[in-house]
Design a protein around this motif. Sequence first.
Motif, short mmCIF file in Angstrom:
data_model
loop_
_atom_site.label_atom_id
_atom_site.label_comp_id
_atom_site.label_asym_id
_atom_site.label_seq_id
_atom_site.Cartn_x
_atom_site.Cartn_y
_atom_site.Cartn_z
N THR A 205 -3.17 3.18 -0.81
CA THR A 205 -3.82 2.39 -1.84
C THR A 205 -2.86 1.34 -2.36
OG1 THR A 205 -3.08 3.86 -3.58
CG2 THR A 205 -5.25 4.32 -2.63
N SER A 206 -3.42 0.25 -2.82
CA SER A 206 -2.57 -0.77 -3.44
C SER A 206 -2.63 -0.58 -4.95
CB SER A 206 -3.07 -2.16 -3.07
OG SER A 206 -4.29 -2.42 -3.70
N THR B 139 0.86 -1.18 0.00
CA THR B 139 0.00 0.00 0.00
C THR B 139 0.89 1.23 0.00
OG1 THR B 139 -0.16 -0.07 2.41
CG2 THR B 139 -1.96 -1.07 1.17
N TYR B 140 0.50 2.19 -0.80
CA TYR B 140 1.31 3.38 -1.01
C TYR B 140 0.39 4.59 -0.97
CZ TYR B 140 4.03 -0.39 -3.02
OH TYR B 140 4.69 -1.57 -3.21
N PRO B 141 0.91 5.73 -0.53
CA PRO B 141 0.11 6.94 -0.68
C PRO B 141 -0.08 7.16 -2.19
CG PRO B 141 2.09 7.33 0.65
CD PRO B 141 2.24 5.99 0.05
N PRO B 142 -1.30 7.36 -2.64
CA PRO B 142 -1.53 7.40 -4.09
C PRO B 142 -1.03 8.68 -4.75
CG PRO B 142 -3.57 7.79 -2.92
CD PRO B 142 -2.54 7.45 -1.89
N GLY B 143 -0.71 9.70 -3.95
CA GLY B 143 -0.24 10.95 -4.55
C GLY B 143 -1.31 11.54 -5.47
N SER B 144 -0.84 12.13 -6.54
CA SER B 144 -1.76 12.87 -7.42
C SER B 144 -2.77 11.98 -8.12
CB SER B 144 -0.97 13.64 -8.47
OG SER B 144 -0.11 14.54 -7.82
#
Lengths: 646, 379
Positions: free
Chosen positions: A455-456, A322-327
């Motif tokens: 988000t993945s 899971t990662y911060p989805p950014g833009s």
Amino acid sequence: MKRPPKDIAESARIISRRALVVGGVQLGVIGALGMRLRAMQVEQADQYRLLAEENRINIRLLPPARGLIFDRNGVPIAGNEQNYRVVMIREDAGDIGEVLANLTKIVEIDPDDLSRAMEEMERRSPFVPVTIADRLSWEDIAQININTPALPGIQAEVGTSRVYPWGADMAHVVGYVGPVSDYDLSRIDDQDPLLQIPKFQIGKTGAENKLEHTLRGSAGTRRIEVNAVGRVMRELDRQDGIAGKDVQLTIDSRLQSYVQARLEGESAAAVVIDLEDGDLRAVGSAPSFDPNQFVRGISVDDWVALNENKFRPLAAKAIQGTYPPGSTFKMVTALAALEAGVIGVEETVYCPGYTDVYGIRFHCWKGGGHGNINLHESLKQSCDCYYYEAAQRVGIDKMAEMARKLGLGIKHDLPMSAVAAGLAPDKAWKSSVRNEVWRIGDTVNASIGQGYVLTSPLQLAVMASRIATGRTVTPRLVRTIDGIEQPSGLGESLGLNENMLRRVRSSMNDVMNHRRGTAYNSRIVAEEFRMAGKTGTSQVRRITPDERARGVTKNEDLPWERRDHALFVCFAPFDKPRYAVSVVVEHGGGGSKAAAPIARDIILQALYEDAPPLDAYPSNVHAEIEALQRRIKDRIPPGSKGLTRA
Amino acid sequence: MSYLEYNTKYIPSGFRKLLYLHWPIILLLTAVACAGFLMLYSVSGGRPEIWMEPQMKRFALGVVLMIGVAMVPIWFWRNMAFVAFGGSLLLLLGVEFFGEVRQGAQRWIDIGFMRLQPSELTKITLVMFLAAYYDWLPNNKTSHPLWVALPVIFILTPVFLVLNQPDLGTALLLLMGGATMMFLAGVHWLYWATVIGGGVGAIVAVFQSRGTPWQLLKDYQYRRIDTFIDPANDPLGAGYHITQAKIALGSGGWTGRGFMQGTQSRLNFLPEKHTDFIFTTLAEEFGFIGAFTLLVLYLLIILFCVVSAIGNKDRFASLLTLGIAMTFFLFFAVNMAMVTGLAPVVGVPLPLVSYGGSAMLVLLVAFGLVQSAHVHRPR
């Protein structure tokens, strides 16, 4: 001395009397014995008969053939391979030492295995076959068969083992099987007697694990008569088990292979969703590992190497990471604000390069600012200030609701290990989980996919799919089970205003196909396959005011772990969307530079179902693409690999 | 000295004696032996040469010996009683020093052409000797303490020698056989009350002594007792034999599983299936009908002996006949009680059925004595 007649008569009378007493006792005992026999043989006969049968009959389980796993075109992904082992029966061998010496002349046998086998043979009854060597080739077995006269007591046996012909390419999707362990038995509640078979292979991760009950089948039985020391006398009957069901996945093995090859060298993930039915065409996570190693039993060195690799080859990042989805989250903020009617489609927001919210300054990525900017331009140029404003107007709860509607922050039900739920934060979440009040700054951070949002790659691809179609696209990994088609993943309409969706899509189109779009360099020039997308770059570190004053350090100058994550979501063709793709490159730097080209190559490969022609690419990248295609060509099997349903 | 030898007028002589043999007993013995042959054939898995044929040869030899013994006048055997008893005591002592050790017990002595179990011989010679003793002792002295103590010593001497081998089963049989002789001879009831009281005390002592340095029985004998009390405690260890025997027996049902179809014996779940546990195979393969028939055959043999003894006015002859009948009874009763789980597992064979030379020959010779008593009875 002659006895007087009186004495004789007297003694005869005593003896007769006492003889009757003794005879009576004897009769009583015989009667008791008779009663005892009657009780055992007539009254309790059934019970004893049952015990005798239990003594005599052993039930041996016959493991069923495990179901095969195919890709969407019927290409095997997981199969069963026959392998050979040699066993020795001590009582038939005669001189064990001599026989084993002869055997080692014919086939190579690990001395450790040999001493272990010797030990086992001494412990077991002489008629029990003991495995001397496992996983022998057909050639070895042929050699042994030829030399049978010199090898008394040696027998070749056939077994099956799981094999993954695609090796690392499919590892994160299918997972692997391994012998059932005590830990497995303690963890899973499964009464299947098969699990009691030593070294029975069960799915440990991935689809092998999640589809275990489909793939396993059910045990057959063999009733055999054994004698008191356990020697098998004869087979009474045999009931073959039911083989496991075959499973066909939605994965396209060639595309999957391409994805893995394209991601090579990065710590990255990519997901390709077919918009017609939600099929996962490819779920790539790099780097990967060879599942066959685990089936055979991985060596300690290899295990340590896999675990210590900072790129984490064992993690299926596409679904677990899971990662911060950014833009890439900006579509969510935009749609939430538009749906709520808090911002007009053409309404502009002024971007001076920063926004102050209650005394805290939030920066736009572009230091100088974008000036007056509307929805279309803000997505195209990925202006942050527009979203700071939109988010403040709509509020976090509506944003979170929209995120979940688009497939973020919810766990998608897929037969893969540890599918991540991600996080679409809202006020309730923060108060219940973190026991803190939601602050406006949190909303501002979330608006550009930072802060608590996680988000993945899978969820990002689902989001792209839903934006592209306006419908509830649910990812699906299993196409058929035992030939029965599984329900399609293409669901109802999301109920979003189609006009607004069209606006967002067209902005995503301009991200790629407009000169000033952030991913213009990764566009597709083939007219029929034009692609729409959105870049994302998510920070994994805090930028201090000091650093901002000096100038933000470039990613290249940072250690790998502190670089930004590069993200990209897209769909193509723009006019008639067929595929949605998400790419996340961990610590890859900017989304436009690190993630977008990968997504473009993957989606083109999917659209052309092969290596795309060069003129699908802008002319300035032709040389680069040519080099890439040459590099990857050998990794990808040709169109029809000749692998068909076994 | 019985009056018999002075009344030989009506006693048949020469080969006419053959006509006066107790043929029903001979027929019954043969029937029992035939059941034995059948079972030995079955437990050998259809290979007669290993057990059945040697047993048949021994039986043939035994029958010849029996008739031979029967031809000799009973008073000769009475006169031989002391010698026979003394001889068997010497043999028992011989086993102590020169015996062959088998399965942890010293029981056999090699006398050239066969291995003899002197303890088997003693069962008969003790009976013979006690019969002769009470024949000699006037009636009024039977319950005199001195004349009671003497036979007790005669009995206990071989009992202790046999216990020392160690062979608990034979020791018990000797003790019970000897006691029966004393009872038959008319030893006063008070003695029996005392003995039974003392016996109960002894049993308590045996259990109390367990685990102490002066424990009275060997560990394996205690374990056998434990197993007897609850075989389920240790179904694979100590209780295995009796558990498997009971399963075999019970699984026979009414009609049995059929000749050579007994799974318990064919698959070797039964221990000692050709010797002490042969009855379980019979019960398994021929069921309750087969097992009960054998029991009835035994009963008839005992019955005929008792009837013959009561009709015999000679004291030695009738005591001897009853004593031998009792010994025979003890054999099969203890064996059957053992395999049906009513008694501890002590090594007692099933007479005339279990495989074994000494026991069969000795028993047939004993029945020769019964026959001699019958043929030479005063008329």
